[in-house]
Design an enzyme around this catalytic site. Structure first.
Site, PDB file in Angstrom:
ATOM      1  N   ASP A  13      44.591  29.883  49.196  1.00  0.00           N
ATOM      2  CA  ASP A  13      43.820  28.745  49.725  1.00  0.00           C
ATOM      3  C   ASP A  13      42.679  28.397  48.765  1.00  0.00           C
ATOM      4  O   ASP A  13      41.496  28.479  49.121  1.00  0.00           O
ATOM      5  CB  ASP A  13      43.274  29.090  51.124  1.00  0.00           C
ATOM      6  N   ASP A  18      40.673  32.549  44.579  1.00  0.00           N
ATOM      7  CA  ASP A  18      42.120  32.344  44.449  1.00  0.00           C
ATOM      8  C   ASP A  18      42.442  31.820  43.043  1.00  0.00           C
ATOM      9  O   ASP A  18      43.376  32.278  42.393  1.00  0.00           O
ATOM     10  CB  ASP A  18      42.622  31.311  45.455  1.00  0.00           C
ATOM     11  N   ASN A  42      40.278  28.291  53.131  1.00  0.00           N
ATOM     12  CA  ASN A  42      38.946  27.908  52.630  1.00  0.00           C
ATOM     13  C   ASN A  42      38.640  26.444  52.904  1.00  0.00           C
ATOM     14  O   ASN A  42      37.497  26.066  53.121  1.00  0.00           O
ATOM     15  CB  ASN A  42      38.861  28.163  51.121  1.00  0.00           C
ATOM     16  N   THR A 126      46.655  35.342  49.029  1.00  0.00           N
ATOM     17  CA  THR A 126      45.198  35.476  48.893  1.00  0.00           C
ATOM     18  C   THR A 126      44.438  34.555  49.851  1.00  0.00           C
ATOM     19  O   THR A 126      43.266  34.254  49.631  1.00  0.00           O
ATOM     20  CB  THR A 126      44.764  35.180  47.449  1.00  0.00           C
ATOM     21  N   PHE A 167      37.687  37.037  56.742  1.00  0.00           N
ATOM     22  CA  PHE A 167      38.066  35.631  56.925  1.00  0.00           C
ATOM     23  C   PHE A 167      39.587  35.417  56.959  1.00  0.00           C
ATOM     24  O   PHE A 167      40.108  34.760  57.861  1.00  0.00           O
ATOM     25  CB  PHE A 167      37.443  34.787  55.807  1.00  0.00           C
ATOM     26  N   ASN A 168      40.321  35.921  55.960  1.00  0.00           N
ATOM     27  CA  ASN A 168      41.751  35.614  55.864  1.00  0.00           C
ATOM     28  C   ASN A 168      42.523  36.101  57.086  1.00  0.00           C
ATOM     29  O   ASN A 168      43.464  35.450  57.531  1.00  0.00           O
ATOM     30  CB  ASN A 168      42.354  36.251  54.604  1.00  0.00           C
ATOM     31  N   HIS A 240      37.153  38.744  45.403  1.00  0.00           N
ATOM     32  CA  HIS A 240      38.144  39.261  46.349  1.00  0.00           C
ATOM     33  C   HIS A 240      39.591  39.095  45.863  1.00  0.00           C
ATOM     34  O   HIS A 240      40.305  40.062  45.678  1.00  0.00           O
ATOM     35  CB  HIS A 240      37.995  38.527  47.691  1.00  0.00           C
ATOM     36  N   ASP A 241      40.030  37.873  45.689  1.00  0.00           N
ATOM     37  CA  ASP A 241      41.462  37.607  45.511  1.00  0.00           C
ATOM     38  C   ASP A 241      42.089  38.206  44.252  1.00  0.00           C
ATOM     39  O   ASP A 241      43.244  38.671  44.299  1.00  0.00           O
ATOM     40  CB  ASP A 241      41.706  36.098  45.560  1.00  0.00           C
TER      41      ASP A 241
HETATM   42  O1  RIB Z   1      37.118  36.937  52.772  1.00  0.00           O
HETATM   43  C1  RIB Z   1      37.455  36.569  51.451  1.00  0.00           C
HETATM   44  C2  RIB Z   1      38.677  35.714  51.435  1.00  0.00           C
HETATM   45  O2  RIB Z   1      38.420  34.507  52.154  1.00  0.00           O
HETATM   46  C3  RIB Z   1      39.089  35.264  50.019  1.00  0.00           C
HETATM   47  O3  RIB Z   1      40.478  35.119  49.968  1.00  0.00           O
HETATM   48  C4  RIB Z   1      38.436  33.918  49.873  1.00  0.00           C
HETATM   49  O4  RIB Z   1      39.155  33.051  48.984  1.00  0.00           O
HETATM   50  C5  RIB Z   1      38.559  33.390  51.280  1.00  0.00           C
HETATM   51  O5  RIB Z   1      39.856  32.856  51.429  1.00  0.00           O
HETATM   52 CA    CA Z   2      41.474  33.031  49.227  1.00  0.00          CA
END
Ligand code: RIB
Ligand code: CA
Length: 311
Positions: A13, A18, A42, A126, A167-168, A240-241
């Site tokens: 996203d 990403d 996102n 991701t 979040f994801n 993160h990704d």
């Molecule tokens: O929590 C981090 C994740 O949420 C990452 O993948 C960032 O791109 C958002 O999508």
């Molecule tokens: Ca992401």
């Protein structure tokens, strides 16, 4: 000696991190990108799809790009403009898309890639796992053609969007539940490891100093992505990704533990939590630590592979 490349589908996203994950994937001689699919997360699916096309144009990714599902399996879409901006990829100007979107929706492009591949394909997810779950629901006959699913998502010890949920996963807990119950090996890069994957301003400058167009844009993405995190006390950008890609190309940089990970899909306070334990058979390899300096060096080496011309 010819390196045997891992066939992958990149589903995300974008999203600054990403985009950097996809930069790392495209730079690696170990990966063969067969398709790119956008997810709602996102930002709206329209925006993440547009971003996906622009990123692929910038990086010279020639694999087909398909638009993912417009909303999670059950919930309404949840976006993160505070982190990634109104476009989902605020900051540097990017090239307009040089390619058309696939005529297939993401799930059907993924299915075509799996059917046509002579070997099982790895999904690198991701964002929210909506497309991956939808693929498993729509095409159970193709499950054997998925080698493993390397995700950024969750957190054994904590969340970020809520105290319990990352979040994801929170954006689509039902999708994550389907993925983690599927029996397909999962590599989980949750907050436990990704918040150790800190890229500092000194690293931004190492990347910028490489001096090509991609390096400058990646440094600009890092600057933007860091701004939100700096304001909430981070010393660097938690990248993160890209850790979901590091899991495939440089597992030596990671400390990993097999776990049974179960997704909380109910609960007023804990919906979206990833509950990791050893009371049942492990369904995931959970990354818990990373060699940060080695990760930063990997990013610098990756941007060096991009010349001045778009690849
Ligand atoms: O929590 C981090 C994740 O949420 C990452 O993948 C960032 O791109 C958002 O999508
Ligand atoms: Ca992401």
């Amino acid at each position: 000696m010819e390196v045997k490349r891992i066939p992958v589908i990149l589903d995300g996203d974008p999203g600054h991190d990403d985009a950097i994950a996809w930069m790392l994937a495209q730079a690696s001689p170990l990966l063969d990108i067969r398709a790119v699919t956008s997810a709602c997360g996102n930002q709206t699916i329209e925006k993440t799809t547009y971003n996906a096309l622009r990123i692929c144009t910038l990086l010279g990714i020639t694999a087909p790009v398909a638009k993912g599902r417009p909303a999670p399996l059950l919930e309404k879409p949840m976006n993160a403009p505070s982190v990634h901006g109104q476009s989902g990829l605020d900051g540097p100007v990017l090239p307009e898309p040089a390619m058309d979107l696939s005529e297939l929706p993401a799930v059907e492009l993924m299915a075509r890639v799996l059917r046509e591949s002579s070997e099982p394909v790895t999904l690198v997810v991701t964002g929210p796992q909506t497309n991956a779950a939808a693929l498993l629901l729509a095409h159970p006959e193709l499950k054997e053609k998925i080698a493993r699913i390397s995700i950024m998502g969750g957190g054994i010890s904590h969340g970020n969007w809520t105290p319990a949920a990352e979040f994801n996963i929170l954006a689509d807990p039902e999708a994550a539940d389907i993925v983690f119950r599927s029996g397909i090996p999962v590599i989980m890069s949750g907050l436990d490891v990704t918040e150790q994957a800190l890229i500092f301003p000194k690293d931004f400058e190492r990347i910028r100093a490489v001096g090509n167009r991609v390096a400058r844009i990646v440094a600009d993405w890092l600057e933007f992505f860091y701004e939100f995190h700096r304001n909430i006390g981070y010393a660097g950008a938690p990248l993160h990704d890209p850790v979901a890609v590091v899991s495939l190309i440089r597992p030596d940089l990671l400390q990993t533990k097999p776990m049974c990970v179960e997704i909380e899909t109910r609960g007023e306070y804990c919906r979206g939590a990833t509950v990791g334990h050893d009371r049942k058979r492990a369904n995931a390899l959970v990354n818990l630590g990373i060699d940060r300096d080695g990760f930063a060096d990997l990013l610098v080496e990756a941007v060096k592979t991009y010349g001045e011309d778009e690849r």
